[in-house]
Design a protein around this motif. Structure first.
Motif, short mmCIF file in Angstrom:
data_model
loop_
_atom_site.label_atom_id
_atom_site.label_comp_id
_atom_site.label_asym_id
_atom_site.label_seq_id
_atom_site.Cartn_x
_atom_site.Cartn_y
_atom_site.Cartn_z
N GLY A 2 1.07 -1.12 -0.20
CA GLY A 2 -0.44 -0.39 -0.44
C GLY A 2 0.98 1.38 -0.47
O GLY A 2 2.17 1.33 -0.55
N GLU A 3 0.56 2.09 0.43
CA GLU A 3 1.07 3.56 0.59
C GLU A 3 2.31 3.48 1.37
O GLU A 3 2.67 4.24 1.25
N LYS A 4 2.31 2.71 2.69
CA LYS A 4 4.31 2.08 3.25
C LYS A 4 4.82 2.09 2.75
O LYS A 4 5.91 2.71 3.15
N GLY A 5 4.84 1.48 1.38
CA GLY A 5 6.29 1.22 0.83
C GLY A 5 6.47 -0.27 1.11
O GLY A 5 7.62 -0.48 0.05
N PHE A 6 6.69 -0.63 2.24
CA PHE A 6 7.41 -1.48 2.65
C PHE A 6 6.02 -2.47 3.91
O PHE A 6 5.63 -1.73 4.17
N GLY A 7 6.26 -3.67 4.10
CA GLY A 7 5.08 -4.60 4.70
C GLY A 7 3.91 -5.21 4.09
O GLY A 7 4.11 -4.70 2.68
N ILE A 8 3.32 -5.76 5.23
CA ILE A 8 2.03 -6.13 4.56
C ILE A 8 1.11 -4.63 4.39
O ILE A 8 1.17 -4.99 6.34
N ASN A 9 0.05 -4.33 3.85
CA ASN A 9 -0.66 -3.95 4.34
C ASN A 9 -2.04 -4.34 4.27
O ASN A 9 -2.07 -5.03 3.60
N GLN A 10 -2.64 -4.87 5.84
CA GLN A 10 -3.50 -5.66 5.65
C GLN A 10 -5.18 -5.50 5.48
O GLN A 10 -5.87 -6.44 4.77
N GLN A 11 -5.17 -3.68 5.07
CA GLN A 11 -6.12 -3.38 4.18
C GLN A 11 -6.32 -3.69 3.01
O GLN A 11 -7.49 -4.57 1.95
N VAL A 12 -5.54 -3.38 2.07
CA VAL A 12 -4.64 -4.10 -0.12
C VAL A 12 -4.94 -5.05 0.81
O VAL A 12 -5.97 -5.70 -0.79
N ILE A 13 -4.48 -6.08 0.74
CA ILE A 13 -4.03 -7.30 0.40
C ILE A 13 -5.90 -8.36 1.41
O ILE A 13 -5.83 -8.96 0.21
N SER A 14 -6.94 -7.65 2.13
CA SER A 14 -7.74 -7.49 1.69
C SER A 14 -8.50 -7.11 0.79
O SER A 14 -10.05 -8.28 -0.19
N SER A 15 -8.74 -6.72 0.56
CA SER A 15 -9.38 -5.73 -1.01
C SER A 15 -9.09 -6.68 -2.11
O SER A 15 -10.37 -7.05 -2.72
N ILE A 16 -8.10 -6.96 -1.66
CA ILE A 16 -7.12 -7.99 -3.05
C ILE A 16 -8.17 -9.40 -3.16
O ILE A 16 -8.34 -9.91 -4.13
N ALA A 17 -8.32 -10.03 -1.75
CA ALA A 17 -8.82 -11.32 -1.67
C ALA A 17 -10.09 -11.07 -2.16
O ALA A 17 -11.02 -11.29 -2.81
N ARG A 18 -11.07 -10.17 -1.86
CA ARG A 18 -12.43 -9.94 -2.54
C ARG A 18 -12.33 -9.69 -3.65
O ARG A 18 -13.31 -10.99 -4.03
N GLN A 19 -11.66 -8.70 -4.19
CA GLN A 19 -11.58 -9.06 -5.66
C GLN A 19 -11.17 -10.58 -6.57
O GLN A 19 -12.05 -10.96 -7.46
N ILE A 20 -10.28 -10.86 -5.90
CA ILE A 20 -10.60 -12.41 -6.73
C ILE A 20 -11.42 -13.57 -6.17
O ILE A 20 -11.88 -14.17 -6.83
N LYS A 21 -12.05 -13.13 -5.26
CA LYS A 21 -12.89 -14.18 -4.73
C LYS A 21 -14.32 -13.55 -5.76
O LYS A 21 -14.85 -14.74 -6.05
N GLU A 22 -14.73 -12.38 -5.82
CA GLU A 22 -15.84 -12.86 -6.90
C GLU A 22 -15.73 -13.21 -8.49
O GLU A 22 -15.73 -13.42 -9.48
N VAL A 23 -13.70 -13.06 -8.83
CA VAL A 23 -13.65 -13.13 -9.86
C VAL A 23 -14.02 -14.24 -10.05
O VAL A 23 -14.24 -14.91 -11.00
N LYS A 24 -13.01 -15.43 -9.02
CA LYS A 24 -13.45 -16.87 -8.95
C LYS A 24 -15.01 -17.84 -8.87
O LYS A 24 -15.52 -18.41 -9.70
#
Length: 246
Positions: free
Chosen positions: A26-48
């Motif tokens: 995300g905007e932090k530039g390092f580490g894992i942003n939980q909100q970002v990864i959750s958003s990506i997971a939701r999008q992947i679920k919709e496509v699946k």
């Protein structure tokens, strides 16, 4: 079997989604942003849920970059192996986010670590996809000196994916850096040879050549806009398409 979209038909049956490590930060530039990864997971679920078979290759640049380690004096092979381990961390985080959404997911690693993931086996990966599971390919190719872009191209060829979706923080490929040049031109379509000759930052040359040899299309799009994965899979004209419609 036809893959149905709510307003039509999904364009692709089997895809590789290439996520950079920076996209997970995300905007932090390092580490894992939980909100970002959750958003990506939701999008992947919709496509699946459309019936699209999804395999994912994740980078590790939000945790460690082998090239940067090498530039600071570290042995290149050692630095690259550390980068492969970083991709495993990201893959496990993405698996957890997907399973929180109720999506069956398998992580396969090119370096064996059986306590936490399956070893990469091509036929097993294809079987998982056919059963509706999302497969995450971690640890790159298992070899130093190869990028996760090359991993995406290699795995796409192996599992016979129709397209590689390059999820980035920009909305396509430009002839210059749009952050520093407001007049930079965004390409809507490119040929593989243009990417190679002009040195455009789509993929490294090894990955691009592999896609060209196997006629695997590449679509570069902005992952920070929620819903874009669905739009690309549906066939909407966003981002930059490399290699045409194969």
């Amino acid at each position: 079997m036809e893959v149905i979209y709510l307003d039509g038909v999904a364009k692709y049956k089997r895809i590789i989604l290439k996520l950079s490590g920076e996209a997970l930060a995300g905007e932090k530039g390092f580490g894992i942003n939980q909100q970002v990864i959750s958003s990506i997971a939701r999008q992947i679920k919709e496509v699946k849920e459309l019936g699209v078979e999804i395999a994912i290759v994740v980078g590790g640049g939000n945790i460690w970059r082998g090239v940067a380690g090498s530039a600071s004096g570290m042995d290149r092979a050692t630095a690259d192996y550390m980068g492969m381990l970083a991709t495993v961390i990201n893959s496990l985080a993405l698996q957890d986010a997907l399973e929180s959404e109720g999506v069956d997911t398998r992580v396969q690693t090119a370096i064996e670590m059986r306590q936490i993931a399956e070893p990469y086996i091509r036929r097993r990966a294809i079987r998982h996809l056919e059963k509706g599971r999302v497969v995450i390919f971690a640890a790159g190719t298992g070899n130093p000196y190869f990028s996760t872009d090359t991993t995406a191209a290699l795995r796409a060829a192996e599992i016979e994916a129709e397209v590689i979706l390059m999820a980035k923080k920009v909305d396509g490929v430009y002839d210059d850096d749009p952050k520093t040049n407001p007049d930079a031109k965004r390409y809507s379509d490119l040929e593989y040879i243009d990417v190679l000759n002009q040195g455009l930052g789509v993929m490294d040359s090894t990955a691009t050549s592999l896609c060209m040899d196997n006629k695997i299309s590449i679509i570069v799009f902005n992952i920070t806009v929620e819903g874009n994965i669905m739009k690309v899979v549906k066939g909407e004209k966003i981002g930059t398409i490399v290699g045409g419609d194969n």
